[in-house]
Design a protein around this motif. Structure first.
Motif, PDB file in Angstrom:
ATOM      1  N   THR A   1      37.524  50.173  18.681  1.00  0.00           N
ATOM      2  CA  THR A   1      36.851  49.074  18.618  1.00  0.00           C
ATOM      3  C   THR A   1      35.761  48.922  18.245  1.00  0.00           C
ATOM      4  N   THR A   2      34.752  49.545  17.176  1.00  0.00           N
ATOM      5  CA  THR A   2      34.156  49.809  16.753  1.00  0.00           C
ATOM      6  C   THR A   2      33.907  48.553  16.261  1.00  0.00           C
ATOM      7  N   TRP A   3      34.785  48.053  15.228  1.00  0.00           N
ATOM      8  CA  TRP A   3      34.117  46.736  14.924  1.00  0.00           C
ATOM      9  C   TRP A   3      33.821  45.956  15.622  1.00  0.00           C
TER      10      TRP A   3
ATOM     11  N   VAL B   1      29.458  51.001   7.904  1.00  0.00           N
ATOM     12  CA  VAL B   1      27.925  51.491   6.697  1.00  0.00           C
ATOM     13  C   VAL B   1      27.292  51.704   7.541  1.00  0.00           C
ATOM     14  N   ALA B   2      26.847  51.266   8.710  1.00  0.00           N
ATOM     15  CA  ALA B   2      25.339  52.719   9.385  1.00  0.00           C
ATOM     16  C   ALA B   2      25.768  53.686   9.584  1.00  0.00           C
ATOM     17  N   ILE B   3      26.736  53.678   9.698  1.00  0.00           N
ATOM     18  CA  ILE B   3      27.421  55.619  10.185  1.00  0.00           C
ATOM     19  C   ILE B   3      27.342  56.065   8.690  1.00  0.00           C
ATOM     20  N   ALA B   4      27.810  55.501   7.591  1.00  0.00           N
ATOM     21  CA  ALA B   4      27.481  56.112   6.253  1.00  0.00           C
ATOM     22  C   ALA B   4      26.156  56.256   5.346  1.00  0.00           C
ATOM     23  N   LEU B   5      25.105  55.182   6.759  1.00  0.00           N
ATOM     24  CA  LEU B   5      23.827  55.367   6.057  1.00  0.00           C
ATOM     25  C   LEU B   5      23.101  56.548   7.177  1.00  0.00           C
ATOM     26  N   ALA B   6      23.496  56.257   8.096  1.00  0.00           N
ATOM     27  CA  ALA B   6      23.190  57.648   9.491  1.00  0.00           C
ATOM     28  C   ALA B   6      23.227  58.563   8.453  1.00  0.00           C
ATOM     29  N   SER B   7      24.355  58.927   7.409  1.00  0.00           N
ATOM     30  CA  SER B   7      25.021  60.699   6.745  1.00  0.00           C
ATOM     31  C   SER B   7      23.817  60.740   6.240  1.00  0.00           C
TER      32      SER B   7
ATOM     33  N   GLN C   1      36.461  51.008   5.101  1.00  0.00           N
ATOM     34  CA  GLN C   1      36.443  49.399   5.965  1.00  0.00           C
ATOM     35  C   GLN C   1      35.107  49.643   6.158  1.00  0.00           C
ATOM     36  N   LEU C   2      34.876  47.558   5.413  1.00  0.00           N
ATOM     37  CA  LEU C   2      33.353  48.077   4.961  1.00  0.00           C
ATOM     38  C   LEU C   2      32.612  46.584   6.324  1.00  0.00           C
ATOM     39  N   ASP C   3      32.506  47.309   7.638  1.00  0.00           N
ATOM     40  CA  ASP C   3      31.948  46.512   8.114  1.00  0.00           C
ATOM     41  C   ASP C   3      30.409  47.523   8.892  1.00  0.00           C
ATOM     42  N   PRO C   4      29.776  46.542   9.836  1.00  0.00           N
ATOM     43  CA  PRO C   4      28.538  47.260   9.687  1.00  0.00           C
ATOM     44  C   PRO C   4      28.496  48.718  11.065  1.00  0.00           C
ATOM     45  N   VAL C   5      30.072  48.579  11.218  1.00  0.00           N
ATOM     46  CA  VAL C   5      29.781  50.271  12.057  1.00  0.00           C
ATOM     47  C   VAL C   5      29.552  50.822  10.727  1.00  0.00           C
TER      48      VAL C   5
END
Length: 130
Positions: A86-88, A9-15, A3-7
């Motif tokens: 509920t992350t979204w 995306v942030a997890i992908a960048l943080a990884s 799913q492309l949601d802000p959380v």
């Protein structure tokens, strides 16, 4: 399913920056901080010019509030809606927390007023009209 949601995306960048083990923690809190900062910027715009000198303290205070209460509010909202994931909801709730700004006491009074009216109606205190 991705799913492309802000959380996410942030997890992908943080990884990429912190590794996969830490990304699951850093990503959601990065979204909370970014969203609450945007909300705080909107709230700061409602303040008078003389109060803007304390803008850094204002942002820090609202961001800390968002970090402390956003996950709990998202979990409560998720339970109420019957959702397990509920992350979204983290970004919109953090945005709301920051956007309310210094109006939390007024919002609290409004919520308690509404709750009192609902409880009064349920208890039959509406003048006997049912």
């Amino acid at each position: 399913m991705n799913q492309l949601d802000p959380v996410n995306v942030a997890i992908a960048l943080a990884s990429v920056l912190f590794g996969p083990a830490l990304a699951g923690v850093v990503g959601p809190y990065a979204v909370i901080l970014i969203a609450s900062t945007v909300g705080a910027a909107w709230a700061l715009g409602r303040r008078d010019q003389s109060a803007r000198l304390g803008a850094a303290w204002y942002f820090l205070r609202l961001n800390a509030t968002a970090v402390l209460i956003t996950a709990g509010l998202a979990n409560l909202a998720g339970r109420w809606m019957g959702s397990d994931d509920t992350t979204w909801m983290l970004a919109p709730i953090a945005l709301l927390v920051g956007g309310v700004g210094d109006d939390w006491p007024r919002l609290g009074r409004w919520v308690f007023s509404r709750m009192g009216r609902v409880l009064e109606r349920r208890a039959g205190g509406d003048g006997g009209a049912t």
